[in-house]
Design an enzyme around this catalytic site. Sequence first.
Site, PDB file in Angstrom:
ATOM      1  N   LYS A  54       0.910  -1.271  -0.060  1.00 30.51           N
ATOM      2  CA  LYS A  54      -0.046  -0.004  -0.020  1.00 30.51           C
ATOM      3  C   LYS A  54       0.707   1.357   0.096  1.00 30.51           C
ATOM      4  O   LYS A  54       0.682   2.166  -0.751  1.00 30.51           O
ATOM      5  CB  LYS A  54      -1.012  -0.022   1.409  1.00 30.51           C
ATOM      6  CG  LYS A  54      -1.781  -1.342   1.155  1.00 30.51           C
ATOM      7  CD  LYS A  54      -2.894  -1.145   2.159  1.00 30.51           C
ATOM      8  CE  LYS A  54      -2.364  -1.354   3.687  1.00 30.51           C
ATOM      9  NZ  LYS A  54      -1.859  -2.745   3.986  1.00 30.51           N
ATOM     10  N   THR A  55       1.909   1.225   0.894  1.00 27.65           N
ATOM     11  CA  THR A  55       2.695   2.447   0.915  1.00 27.65           C
ATOM     12  C   THR A  55       3.373   2.559  -0.489  1.00 27.65           C
ATOM     13  O   THR A  55       3.781   3.840  -0.977  1.00 27.65           O
ATOM     14  CB  THR A  55       3.732   2.377   2.203  1.00 27.65           C
ATOM     15  OG1 THR A  55       2.923   2.208   3.259  1.00 27.65           O
ATOM     16  CG2 THR A  55       4.731   3.461   2.204  1.00 27.65           C
ATOM     17  N   ASP A 113      -1.313   6.671   6.478  1.00 23.99           N
ATOM     18  CA  ASP A 113      -1.405   5.323   6.693  1.00 23.99           C
ATOM     19  C   ASP A 113      -2.278   5.073   8.020  1.00 23.99           C
ATOM     20  O   ASP A 113      -2.452   6.033   8.771  1.00 23.99           O
ATOM     21  CB  ASP A 113       0.148   4.768   6.788  1.00 23.99           C
ATOM     22  CG  ASP A 113       0.274   3.156   6.681  1.00 23.99           C
ATOM     23  OD1 ASP A 113      -0.849   2.357   6.468  1.00 23.99           O
ATOM     24  OD2 ASP A 113       1.202   2.673   7.436  1.00 23.99           O
ATOM     25  N   THR A 145      -5.922  -1.461   7.283  1.00 20.55           N
ATOM     26  CA  THR A 145      -5.878  -2.921   7.227  1.00 20.55           C
ATOM     27  C   THR A 145      -7.469  -3.008   7.861  1.00 20.55           C
ATOM     28  O   THR A 145      -7.798  -4.262   7.642  1.00 20.55           O
ATOM     29  CB  THR A 145      -5.020  -3.396   8.284  1.00 20.55           C
ATOM     30  OG1 THR A 145      -5.319  -2.616   9.524  1.00 20.55           O
ATOM     31  CG2 THR A 145      -3.647  -3.021   7.665  1.00 20.55           C
ATOM     32  N   ARG A 173       6.798  -7.877   2.426  1.00 24.34           N
ATOM     33  CA  ARG A 173       7.286  -7.401   3.477  1.00 24.34           C
ATOM     34  C   ARG A 173       7.949  -8.760   4.305  1.00 24.34           C
ATOM     35  O   ARG A 173       9.295  -8.807   4.860  1.00 24.34           O
ATOM     36  CB  ARG A 173       6.595  -6.429   4.467  1.00 24.34           C
ATOM     37  CG  ARG A 173       7.316  -5.926   5.710  1.00 24.34           C
ATOM     38  CD  ARG A 173       6.468  -5.265   6.531  1.00 24.34           C
ATOM     39  NE  ARG A 173       5.956  -4.163   5.615  1.00 24.34           N
ATOM     40  CZ  ARG A 173       4.645  -3.530   6.278  1.00 24.34           C
ATOM     41  NH1 ARG A 173       4.326  -3.809   7.481  1.00 24.34           N
ATOM     42  NH2 ARG A 173       4.225  -2.456   5.523  1.00 24.34           N
TER      43      ARG A 173
END
Length: 350
Positions: A77-78, A122, A171, A230
């Site tokens: 997402k980032t 975020d 999330t 990640r």
Amino acid sequence: MSEETRQTLLKGSPNIIDGKESEEDIVLNISLRPKKFSDFVGHREIVDNLKISIQAAKQRKEPLEHVLLSGPPGLGKTSLSHIIAHEMNAKITATSGPAIERAGDLIGILTNLEKGDILFIDEIHRLSKVVEEFLYPAMESFQIDFVIDKGPYAKTIKFNLKPFTLIGATTRTGLLAAPLRGRFGIFYSLDFYKTEDLAKIVLHSAKILGIDIEHLACDEIARRARGTPRVANRLLRRIRDYAQVAKLNKIDFDMAGKSLDDLGIDKAGLDDLDRKVLKLVIESYHGGPVGVESLAASLNEEVDTIADTVEPYLLKAGYLKRTARGRTATRLAFDHFGLKCSKEKQEELF
């Protein structure tokens, strides 16, 4: 590798699947983060649609519509937010929901944005209600009404903002208020990655980090990475530590598998916390149903850790099932531990 060396490495390794970014993650993720769409692996349909939206906005010489990206931690997402800023030739200001404590903080950020700038928030679902309400007119008409004083002395100060794009990442889409969710013109939900895409990410990250690694080793890391880039990058860095201590110049399939076993990541990609959750459901709650709050309390973990980081993958992989009464273990979960379920319980659960 000696047992003493192995234990030293394990003590230095944080929870591999933890959705929170460590300082090491933040520094290294910047170097590993793709800079443009052509470097971004996976989510092809989302990327293609974003390209069209960006191209159309640039042709109209307008800021991109507000974008909401949802999905479990670590799925990009980032990275997508920074790529959007790069493709729009826009400056990006990044913050998070918990960091914006007061309305004044938000006003300060918004009034400093130039035309076409991007504000990335975020964990946007963690904005306070007061701050969130200031976003509504800012997103809709690029204005903020700020009330000072009270009663008969109250005055409204109107701030005119320059057109900007808000990119929110969450999330927990369900925790977003409907008025906020409805003000996003573009909404995408990111799902877990396929193994082949994760293997490409591992290989690309290894090249950036100067790690010599076999393709089979990349595949093995990808299989155990819970469908999350990640996590795949974290596993790669931990295996690099093992290779360095063992004085190995190249990471091969056997070395990768042995290192992951030592780290407690089994062949299904489950780590110690995953197995604790599943065993708790199976053994203490007889397969379920059980609420996520009860699971968190029994394990002395945060509810958010279970709900955001552990549960989504266990649901996706088919180890847990969500019901109206709570979470239940599936036949796959029983099989994973070599356990049998009674006939009566099978009829109840399955």
